[in-house]
Structures are given as structure tokens and as C-alpha cells.
Design a protein around this motif. Structure first.
Motif, mmCIF file in Angstrom:
data_model
loop_
_atom_site.group_PDB
_atom_site.id
_atom_site.type_symbol
_atom_site.label_atom_id
_atom_site.label_comp_id
_atom_site.label_asym_id
_atom_site.label_seq_id
_atom_site.Cartn_x
_atom_site.Cartn_y
_atom_site.Cartn_z
ATOM 1 N N ALA A 1 67.310 42.682 26.353
ATOM 2 C CA ALA A 1 66.947 42.173 27.682
ATOM 3 C C ALA A 1 66.452 40.748 27.566
ATOM 4 C CB ALA A 1 65.872 43.048 28.310
ATOM 5 N N LEU A 2 66.386 40.085 28.731
ATOM 6 C CA LEU A 2 65.687 38.809 28.876
ATOM 7 C C LEU A 2 64.282 39.126 29.397
ATOM 8 C CD1 LEU A 2 68.396 36.593 30.611
ATOM 9 C CD2 LEU A 2 68.056 36.998 28.173
ATOM 10 N N GLU A 3 63.258 38.637 28.699
ATOM 11 C CA GLU A 3 61.883 38.995 29.056
ATOM 12 C C GLU A 3 61.157 37.776 29.601
ATOM 13 O OE1 GLU A 3 57.942 41.161 27.085
ATOM 14 O OE2 GLU A 3 59.787 40.859 25.913
ATOM 15 N N PHE A 4 60.645 37.902 30.838
ATOM 16 C CA PHE A 4 59.878 36.847 31.489
ATOM 17 C C PHE A 4 58.391 37.231 31.459
ATOM 18 C CE2 PHE A 4 64.104 36.565 33.275
ATOM 19 C CZ PHE A 4 64.354 35.199 33.292
ATOM 20 N N ASP A 5 57.553 36.322 30.934
ATOM 21 C CA ASP A 5 56.106 36.566 30.825
ATOM 22 C C ASP A 5 55.415 35.968 32.044
ATOM 23 O OD1 ASP A 5 53.858 37.583 29.539
ATOM 24 O OD2 ASP A 5 53.374 35.633 28.669
ATOM 25 N N VAL A 6 54.655 36.795 32.777
ATOM 26 C CA VAL A 6 53.988 36.388 34.015
ATOM 27 C C VAL A 6 52.473 36.490 33.815
ATOM 28 C CG1 VAL A 6 53.756 36.815 36.487
ATOM 29 C CG2 VAL A 6 55.946 37.263 35.334
ATOM 30 N N VAL A 7 51.738 35.414 34.124
ATOM 31 C CA VAL A 7 50.282 35.389 33.983
ATOM 32 C C VAL A 7 49.680 34.747 35.232
ATOM 33 C CG1 VAL A 7 48.304 34.628 32.614
ATOM 34 C CG2 VAL A 7 50.466 35.189 31.476
ATOM 35 N N PHE A 8 48.686 35.419 35.814
ATOM 36 C CA PHE A 8 47.947 34.844 36.950
ATOM 37 C C PHE A 8 46.545 35.440 36.955
ATOM 38 C CE2 PHE A 8 50.252 38.554 38.445
ATOM 39 C CZ PHE A 8 49.299 39.271 39.152
#
Length: 383
Positions: free
Chosen positions: A303-310
Motif C-alpha cells: 500500500a501507499l501509506e500517508f501519515d496524518v498528524v494534528f
């Protein structure tokens, strides 16, 4: 001993000297009483003016309120006796009386200062200003006062000529024996005092410790009771509680959130380049949220993994879940609009069977039976 021998030094004092001593005693009492009253009024004015030294002024005002009128009277009489020429027995007794009077008044001042100081300290660290006194507060004040009055009592005995070394040694040996007998209880007791002073948590805080999480219901002398998230009550010894790493969720100022979104590896580079900007726009639209970053973290065959931080500015767990749910739902819509599939890569197993060769072939007969099947794994990407 004959009483006349003891009273003879007093009998030889002239009446004029007695009148002078009485005048000195009355003057001393008036001066000391007036000084205490004036100083208390001055401290009261300082505490009402909201100055920076207000806590000190309030402490001194409360301490001076413990001034004993009996101690002032005895001190004034002692001042009057200083003008008299007393004999050896009475002179020594007056010195003992000076020590007892001044020591008792000093002990009263320290007793009140301990009470007021401890009350202010625990109140300043309590969750609400009108919170009731805790058990640790009461126990600490009681222990300090006990030490104070024991020391004063031993000092008085030593001043009057009594040997207290044996008594002190006996108290020390007895204290050691008691400490060894109840060392586990004392460990929890001192842990309770440490919790009261250091305040790692308070009643009502949501904490997680030793694999359990819940809200604190009561902090006692030996144990702390926690109401777990699943409903049951958990009782943990105070000493054991402080040995573990504790997480206090109530004192969170913000909540940092990090998760990953996975896309199908067949996603084109142009589609993948649009994902971070779209996710950032979704996060910035949320109220009470501070955007941190969105990046393509890894590209693998899976897969393509997108890292999200907020960051959620409200530490409430319910608010955090609402915001994360809204972001995830909006991300699903964005992925659908961009044509990015979140379905993982699929695998297909194809089994090809070969015909058994002629039995007359000697070379084929020598091959093992396991070589008759050839399994081929192919990877098929969705269109």
C-alpha cells in the motif's frame, strides 16, 4: 528544708522594691499587649491590601492570634522580679520559669503556624478553593505538632535538671521496633503523604496506571481507590501506585493525534500528490484543531501509506473522537473524488497441472513425484 530558709530572701526585700517590681510588671504587660495588638492590626492591613507579601502577612496575623494572655502575664511578672535582688534558690527558679514561659509561647506560635501553613499549602494545590481538608493534610499536621510538643517537653525536663538521655534512647529503640513491625503500612503511609504533597493526581482525575484506567475516587492512608472504565472498583496500595508510571489524562492541555491512511499501490503519482493537500484542507476546516503535517510516509507493494498528524485543542476524549470521525469520513469522500482506492493489493494463486510423462521413460521415472506439480504465483493489480 525549713520554709523560713526559702522565704528569707523574699522577706528581706523592702516594700518600696516590691512596689517598683509591681510597676515594672504592669508596664511590661501594657507594652507587650499593646505591641502585639498593633502588630496584628498592621498585618491585617497588609493582608487586605493585596500586596505581594500577603501570604506572609496572613500567616503572621494568624500566628500572633495565638498569643496567650497567661504567658504575657507571667512574662510581665518575671520582668518585675528582675528588679529584685533574689537569693540563689529563687534566682534559679526564675530562670527555669523564664524558659518554660517563653518556650511554651514559642511552641504555641509554631503550633498555629504549622496549622495555617499546611492549610494554605494544601488549599493552594487543591482542585477547588473550598475543598475539604484531606486525610494526608490532617495526618501531616498532627505528626508535626506531635514532634513539636515532644521536643518542647523534653527541653523543659532537661532545663529543670532531669536527665532525658535515657528517655530519648528508649523512644528511639521503641520507634525502631514499631517501624520494623509495620514497615509495609508505613511505606503506604509515606506514599500517601507524597501523593498529598506532590499531587501527581487528585480525586476525580482520569488516570492510567499498571494496565488499569479510570477515575480516582478516594486517596486514603494506605490505598487509593479507582473506578475503572469498565465499572469495577480497583484498590491499589499507595506505595505500589508510586512505583509505576502514571498517566493523568485530566491534565492534558492538548491532545496529539497521529494515524495512517493506506491507499492501493496502483494509485498513480499524480493522484498521490493531491492527497496531502486535500487532507490538510480537511483538518484545517475543523474547529479547535491545529494542523501539524500530512506526508506520504512509505510506498510498498502492499500500500501507499500517508501519515496524518494534528492537535486537538480540547483535551476531552469525546471531542477528540468526534473530530477524528469527521476527518476520516471527509477523507473517504476525498479519496473517492480523486479516484484513489483504499482496497489493498489482491493476490491470486494459479495452479497449473502438468501431464504425467510416459512410464517407459527412464529419466522421467527417476524424478520424484513432487516435481509433477508446478505452482506459479502471479500478482494481479486491479484496473
Amino acid at each position: 528544708m525549713d520554709i523560713r530558709t526559702l522565704t528569707s530572701p523574699l522577706a528581706g526585700i523592702a516594700p518600696s522594691n516590691w512596689l517598683l517590681a509591681l510597676a515594672v510588671a504592669l508596664g511590661s504587660y501594657v507594652i507587650m499587649h499593646g505591641a502585639v495588638v498593633l502588630f496584628r492590626r498592621h498585618m491585617a492591613r497588609l493582608s487586605e491590601q493585596g500586596r505581594a507579601d500577603k501570604p506572609v502577612a496572613e500567616l503572621l496575623k494568624a500566628t500572633l492570634a495565638r498569643t496567650s494572655k497567661l504567658a504575657l502575664l507571667v512574662t510581665a511578672l518575671l520582668f518585675g522580679l528582675t528588679v529584685l535582688d533574689l537569693g540563689a534558690p529563687w534566682d534559679e527558679r526564675v530562670r527555669h520559669l523564664w524558659f518554660i514561659t517563653l518556650g511554651a509561647q514559642l511552641a504555641l506560635y509554631l503550633d498555629r503556624a504549622l496549622s495555617v501553613g499546611a492549610q494554605r499549602y494544601f488549599r493552594s494545590r487543591a482542585s477547588t478553593p473550598d475543598a475539604p481538608a484531606t486525610v494526608a493534610n490532617t495526618l501531616m499536621v498532627w505528626a508535626l505538632k506531635t514532634v513539636l510538643w515532644v521536643v518542647f517537653f523534653l527541653a523543659v525536663l532537661s532545663n529543670v535538671g532531669i536527665d532525658v538521655s535515657t528517655l530519648v534512647a528508649s523512644l528511639g529503640i521503641g520507634g525502631i521496633a514499631v517501624a520494623l513491625a509495620v514497615q509495609n503500612v508505613l511505606g503506604d503511609l509515606f506514599a500517601s503523604l507524597s501523593i498529598a504533597v506532590d499531587k501527581p493526581f487528585e480525586v476525580g482525575d482520569a488516570i492510567s496506571v499498571a494496565g488499569f484506567s479510570g477515575s480516582v475516587e478516594h486517596v486514603g492512608l494506605k490505598t487509593t481507590r479507582i473506578r475503572s472504565d469498565s465499572g469495577e472498583q480497583i484498590v491499589i496500595a499507595n506505595a505500589e501506585l508510586l512505583k509505576n508510571t502514571l498517566r493523568n489524562f485530566k491534565r492534558m492541555s492538548t491532545r496529539r493525534v497521529q494515524f495512517s491512511l493506506r491507499a492501493n499501490p496502483a494509485t498513480t503519482p499524480a493522484q498521490a500528490a493531491q492527497v496531502p493537500g486535500a487532507l490538510r484542507a480537511i483538518i484545517e476546516r475543523q474547529e479547535g484543531v491545529r494542523y501539524d503535517r500530512v506526508h506520504l510516509k512509505s510506498v510498498t507493494q502492499e500500500a501507499l501509506e500517508f501519515d496524518v498528524v494534528f492537535h486537538v485543542l480540547d483535551p476531552s476524549y469525546g471531542r477528540y473522537m468526534d473530530i477524528q470521525q469527521a476527518i476520516l469520513l471527509a477523507a473517504m469522500e476525498v479519496f473517492e473524488e480523486l479516484g484513489v482506492s483504499t482496497v489493498g493489493a489482491s493476490r491470486h494463486v494459479l495452479i497449473e497441472r502438468m501431464k504425467r510423462p510416459d512410464s517407459t521413460t527412464a529419466a522421467a521415472a527417476a524424478k520424484p513425484a513432487a516435481a509433477l506439480h508446478n505452482i506459479v504465483l502471479t500478482r494481479k493489480q486491479p484496473s
